[in-house]
Design a protein around this motif. Structure first.
Motif, PDB file in Angstrom:
ATOM      1  N   TYR A 160       0.831  -1.210   0.000  1.00  0.00           N
ATOM      2  CA  TYR A 160       0.000   0.000   0.000  1.00  0.00           C
ATOM      3  C   TYR A 160       0.862   1.255   0.000  1.00  0.00           C
ATOM      4  CZ  TYR A 160      -3.292   3.600   1.488  1.00  0.00           C
ATOM      5  OH  TYR A 160      -4.038   4.756   1.566  1.00  0.00           O
ATOM      6  N   ASP A 161       1.894   1.295   0.867  1.00  0.00           N
ATOM      7  CA  ASP A 161       2.771   2.462   0.945  1.00  0.00           C
ATOM      8  C   ASP A 161       3.543   2.652  -0.359  1.00  0.00           C
ATOM      9  OD1 ASP A 161       1.987   3.027   3.521  1.00  0.00           O
ATOM     10  OD2 ASP A 161       3.580   1.812   4.427  1.00  0.00           O
ATOM     11  N   ILE A 168       2.586   1.759  -3.469  1.00  0.00           N
ATOM     12  CA  ILE A 168       1.679   2.270  -4.505  1.00  0.00           C
ATOM     13  C   ILE A 168       1.399   3.757  -4.289  1.00  0.00           C
ATOM     14  CG2 ILE A 168      -0.642   2.121  -5.480  1.00  0.00           C
ATOM     15  CD1 ILE A 168       1.260  -0.128  -6.323  1.00  0.00           C
ATOM     16  N   GLU A 169       1.266   4.155  -3.036  1.00  0.00           N
ATOM     17  CA  GLU A 169       1.072   5.570  -2.732  1.00  0.00           C
ATOM     18  C   GLU A 169       2.290   6.380  -3.169  1.00  0.00           C
ATOM     19  OE1 GLU A 169      -0.664   8.153   0.996  1.00  0.00           O
ATOM     20  OE2 GLU A 169       0.844   6.623   1.442  1.00  0.00           O
ATOM     21  N   THR A 196      10.074   1.190   1.290  1.00  0.00           N
ATOM     22  CA  THR A 196       8.897   0.431   0.833  1.00  0.00           C
ATOM     23  C   THR A 196       9.230  -0.563  -0.265  1.00  0.00           C
ATOM     24  OG1 THR A 196       8.279   2.056  -0.870  1.00  0.00           O
ATOM     25  CG2 THR A 196       7.423   2.400   1.361  1.00  0.00           C
TER      26      THR A 196
END
Length: 263
Positions: free
Chosen positions: A39-40, A42-43, A127
Motif C-alpha cells: 500500500y505504501d 503504490i502511494e 517500501t
C-alpha cells in the motif's frame, strides 16, 4: 569543389542527427515490494508519477513507464518493472539526481518544504528494493503505429549472445527475426517490436547482453500471436531462423501489463 565537400559534410551531420534522434536509451528497474509494504509503495508510486511528469516537462527525460509483472519471475524476486526513457547516453547515465527529484516533487507539491520532501523520500525508500537495473540502447525496431496506453501487454525477453557471436546475434535479430515480427504486425498479431543492447561494458559472466520488447494491444492479440504458425516461411528462412537461435541464449521471458505511463 568546395561546395560539394561542404554539402557532403552537412549531409553527414544531418544524417548523424537523424540517427541520434531515432536512437533511444532506456533504463529498466526491476522492483521488489514486500506484501506488507504494498500500500505504501503504490502511494509512493502515485506521487512519483507527478515527479516524472515534471521531469518530462523540463526535458530531463523523454518518458516513464510502470509495469506490473504477470509471469516470468518467482514471486519473491520482483513484481514491478519501470522504464525511464532518455534522449542520449550521457543523460541516461546521469539519470535523475536526488536534487532533481526533490525539485520536481516540490513542483508537484508546492505546500511541502524541502525538509518535508526529503523526509518523505527517505521513508518511501524503505517500501521497496531495487532488485536489478539495466542500461539499454535501442538497436532496431519495427515500423508500426502502435500506441502505448494503460493496459497494453509486453513480453520482455532477456537474451545473452553466445560468446564470439555478438554481431551474428544482432544481425539475426535484424535480418531474420525482425521481418517475421513485421509480418505479424501487418497481420494484426502484434503491436510492435524493439531490440535493445546493453549500453554498458560487460563480461562473459553478464546475465544478459540484449533485451527484446514485444508489445501487444491485449491478451486476445497476445494469444493469437502464440498460436500463429509461420506457414509462409521457406526452407531458407527456417534455416536462417535455426541458425539465429544458436547465436543466443534466451535467459528469461517476463510478461507484464502497463499500469501507468508518462510522456
Amino acid at each position: 569543389m568546395k561546395k560539394s565537400v561542404l554539402s557532403l559534410i552537412v549531409g553527414i551531420i544531418l544524417i548523424g542527427r537523424v540517427y541520434a534522434q531515432e536512437t533511444k536509451y532506456l533504463v529498466f528497474e526491476f522492483i521488489k515490494v514486500e506484501t506488507s509494504q504494498m500500500y505504501d509503495f503504490i502511494e509512493h508510486k502515485d506521487f512519483m508519477e507527478k515527479v516524472y511528469q515534471s521531469a518530462v516537462n523540463d526535458n530531463k527525460i523523454l518518458g516513464w513507464d510502470f509495469w506490473s509483472l504477470q509471469s516470468g519471475a518467482d514471486e519473491g524476486e520482483f513484481q514491478y518493472i519501470t522504464i525511464t526513457y532518455f534522449k542520449d547516453p550521457v543523460t541516461m547515465m546521469k539519470g535523475l539526481t536526488n536534487e532533481d527529484i526533490i525539485k520536481y516533487y516540490m513542483i508537484a507539491n508546492p505546500h511541502l518544504t524541502e525538509k518535508q520532501v526529503s523526509d518523505k523520500l527517505e521513508a518511501a525508500s524503505s517500501t521497496h528494493d531495487l532488485a536489478q537495473r539495466s542500461y539499454m540502447q535501442q538497436v532496431s525496431s519495427t515500423k508500426d503505429n502502435f500506441k502505448m496506453k494503460k493496459g497494453v501487454l509486453a513480453s520482455f525477453d532477456l537474451m545473452k549472445a553466445v560468446e564470439g557471436k555478438f554481431l551474428d546475434y544482432e544481425n539475426a535479430e535484424k535480418e531474420v527475426f525482425m521481418p517475421i515480427h513485421q509480418n505479424r504486425i501487418e497481420k494484426g498479431l502484434m503491436g510492435s517490436w524493439t531490440l535493445l543492447r546493453t549500453a554498458l561494458p560487460f563480461g562473459s559472466e553478464a546475465k544478459s547482453t540484449h533485451l527484446t520488447m514485444n508489445m501487444y494491444a491485449d491478451y486476445v492479440q497476445f494469444f493469437n500471436a502464440l498460436e500463429y504458425d509461420e506457414m509462409e516461411s521457406t526452407v531458407e528462412q527456417r534455416t536462417a531462423v535455426e541458425k539465429g537461435l544458436k547465436s543466443r541464449d534466451q535467459k528469461w521471458v517476463y510478461l507484464a501489463t502497463l499500469q501507468s505511463l508518462i510522456r
